[in-house]
Design a protein around this motif. Structure first.
Motif, short mmCIF file in Angstrom:
data_model
loop_
_atom_site.label_atom_id
_atom_site.label_comp_id
_atom_site.label_asym_id
_atom_site.label_seq_id
_atom_site.Cartn_x
_atom_site.Cartn_y
_atom_site.Cartn_z
N UNK A 58 0.79 -1.23 0.00
CA UNK A 58 0.00 0.00 0.00
C UNK A 58 0.81 1.27 0.00
N UNK A 59 2.11 1.18 -0.23
CA UNK A 59 2.95 2.38 -0.26
C UNK A 59 2.76 3.14 -1.56
N UNK A 60 3.25 4.36 -1.59
CA UNK A 60 3.09 5.20 -2.78
C UNK A 60 3.91 4.71 -3.95
N UNK A 61 4.97 3.95 -3.69
CA UNK A 61 5.83 3.42 -4.74
C UNK A 61 6.61 2.23 -4.18
N UNK A 62 7.24 1.48 -5.08
CA UNK A 62 8.07 0.37 -4.62
C UNK A 62 9.22 0.88 -3.78
N UNK A 63 9.81 2.01 -4.18
CA UNK A 63 10.94 2.58 -3.44
C UNK A 63 10.51 2.97 -2.02
N UNK A 64 9.30 3.52 -1.89
CA UNK A 64 8.81 3.89 -0.56
C UNK A 64 8.58 2.65 0.29
N UNK A 65 8.03 1.60 -0.32
CA UNK A 65 7.81 0.35 0.41
C UNK A 65 9.13 -0.26 0.86
N UNK A 66 10.15 -0.18 0.00
CA UNK A 66 11.46 -0.70 0.37
C UNK A 66 12.03 0.07 1.55
N UNK A 67 11.90 1.39 1.53
CA UNK A 67 12.43 2.21 2.62
C UNK A 67 11.72 1.90 3.94
N UNK A 68 10.42 1.70 3.88
CA UNK A 68 9.65 1.42 5.09
C UNK A 68 9.99 0.04 5.64
N UNK A 69 10.07 -0.95 4.76
CA UNK A 69 10.38 -2.31 5.22
C UNK A 69 11.79 -2.38 5.81
N UNK A 70 12.75 -1.68 5.19
CA UNK A 70 14.10 -1.67 5.73
C UNK A 70 14.16 -0.91 7.06
N UNK A 71 13.34 0.12 7.20
CA UNK A 71 13.30 0.87 8.46
C UNK A 71 12.83 -0.02 9.60
N UNK A 72 11.81 -0.84 9.33
CA UNK A 72 11.30 -1.75 10.36
C UNK A 72 12.34 -2.81 10.71
N UNK A 73 12.87 -3.45 9.68
CA UNK A 73 13.77 -4.58 9.91
C UNK A 73 15.10 -4.14 10.52
N UNK A 74 15.44 -2.84 10.36
CA UNK A 74 16.71 -2.31 10.88
C UNK A 74 16.60 -1.81 12.31
N UNK A 75 15.39 -1.67 12.82
CA UNK A 75 15.21 -1.11 14.15
C UNK A 75 15.71 -2.06 15.23
N UNK A 76 16.68 -1.61 16.02
CA UNK A 76 17.18 -2.44 17.11
C UNK A 76 16.10 -2.72 18.14
#
Length: 412
Positions: free
Chosen positions: A297-315
């Motif tokens: 549901x993100x505005x673009x694939x790039x936005x979805x990638x940034x959001x998913x990496x933000x979640x998975x990178x959170x300590x």
């Protein structure tokens, strides 16, 4: 090919039991102990009967290690590689002019031993940063490469490891133009993993007939959806490299994006990269769980990638998962600081089948069921962030006490 091993793909791609980088026709590999490390295998090689079309993707770290520079120089000559030598234990990074000279010497000695052109030879190193290669030991090891007991793909898989706990190899097969085509792959990586094309190396072989430009474009596209979508600790190494070699021995008609069966090859290569990427994430230093984050549901694939990496990178997300704590607040916080435009009132989050957030608000859930789910060894976080068409998947792992222990004593 065994049809019962078909993978989850629209294309007819089959997993090869015990497959590896030598599954494609014309490739051989091996490994030995030359003394860089105390006991473990530390020198590995990969060889093609004929020069193979080559494409590579490399670390974006500004401190790029000399072996990467030498390998890029080799590929730039003719876009062909026939032999690859890898050492573990010492990264040959931040070693100045001497490190560069050692990388050239490593390439030259290996090329002479394999009777191939230096410009058809690649080198890679992984291990401790800031130390010079023990070239006497590497030279002695190169002289033993043709000893029969050293020539096994499993020994190559082992020789490239550092803090990894297990080997990572895979192969698939499929048909193109009525010809059986294989793709094999191997990877190493456990810590310092946040590829932007960590310490991550992956070498992929195929007997497909494909031109180098098409191969390079496919690798870059696929890397952005596989290796660049994993993280263990947020650190990007000096030595990351993904290298793919295609020697054409399957004798299919030359592949390009206009080939009627192009999508079969592309999806097969993507699967190999995704499987290896997930194995790296699963084997993260001290990890007990593989974590997958799916964003839709993100505005673009790039936005979805940034959001998913933000979640998975959170300590904080990673430690909550390690403790089997359904602390969804950490997930929405990571979504919120991802830097992507979205409406918080449209965000929903689920831990596997258990919804915990709906339209930006808490959703009543069974705490025990959520804890039981988070105790599993594979966890999936689903995040819906709007009504857009952008989607992406990222992979990582939990953050444990063991990660701190391993990295607090890496040099000792």
């Amino acid at each position: 090919m065994k049809h019962e091993n078909q993978l989850a793909t629209k294309e007819k791609v089959y997993l090869v039991p015990d497959g590896n980088v030598t599954t494609p026709k014309g490739f051989s590999a091996g490994g030995l102990h030359c003394g860089i490390r105390k006991k473990k295998l530390d020198l590995g090689w990969l060889y093609s009967d004929v020069p193979a079309q080559a494409a590579g993707v490399y670390t974006t770290n500004l401190f790029q290690a000399p072996p990467l520079k030498v390998t890029q120089e080799s590929i730039a000559k003719e876009n062909k590689i026939q032999a690859l030598l890898v050492n573990s234990g010492v990264a040959n990074a931040c070693t100045g002019m001497q490190g560069l000279e050692d990388a050239y010497q490593m390439r030259r000695l290996f090329a002479e031993k394999m009777n191939v052109s230096e410009t058809h030879t690649a080198v890679a190193s992984t291990g401790l940063i800031g130390e010079l290669l023990p070239m006497d030991k590497i030279s002695e090891g190169i002289n033993r490469i043709h000893e029969q007991e050293n020539n096994k793909a499993s020994r190559f898989e082992t020789a490239i490891l550092t803090t990894d706990t297990r080997e990572k190899g895979v192969a698939v097969q499929f048909e193109i133009d009525g010809k059986e085509v294989s793709i094999g792959g191997v990877a190493k990586g456990s810590g310092m993993i946040n590829p932007k094309m960590a310490t991550m190396l992956s070498f992929i072989t195929t007997d497909a007939n494909i031109d180098d430009q098409t191969l390079s474009l496919a690798l870059k596209d696929i890397t952005n959806k596989s290796f660049n979508m994993i993280t263990v600790d947020g650190d990007t190494s000096t030595n990351d490299m993904v290298l793919v070699l295609a020697n054409g021995k399957a004798e299919n008609n030359a592949l390009s994006q206009s080939h009627p069966e192009w999508n079969t090859f592309f999806e097969a290569l993507k699967l190999v990269c995704e499987l290896l990427a997930k194995e790296i994430a699963r084997d993260g230093e001290g990890a007990t769980k593989l974590v997958e984050v799916q964003v839709n549901g993100a505005s673009s694939e790039e936005a979805a990638q940034a959001i998913s990496k933000s979640i998975i990178s959170s300590n904080l997300v990673k430690t909550a998962i390690h403790g089997a704590d359904a602390n969804w607040g950490r997930i929405i916080t990571a979504i919120g600081y991802s830097g992507q435009q979205l409406d918080p009132d449209e965000v929903s989050v689920s831990l596997g089948p258990i919804k915990v957030v709906e339209n930006g608000m808490p959703f009543a859930f069974d705490e025990k069921a959520a804890k039981d789910y988070l105790l599993k060894d594979t966890i999936t976080i689903f995040a819906g962030v709007g009504n857009g068409q952008g989607s992406a998947t990222a992979w990582g792992c939990d953050l444990s006490y063991e990660y701190v222990r391993i990295n607090a004593s890496y040099r000792t």
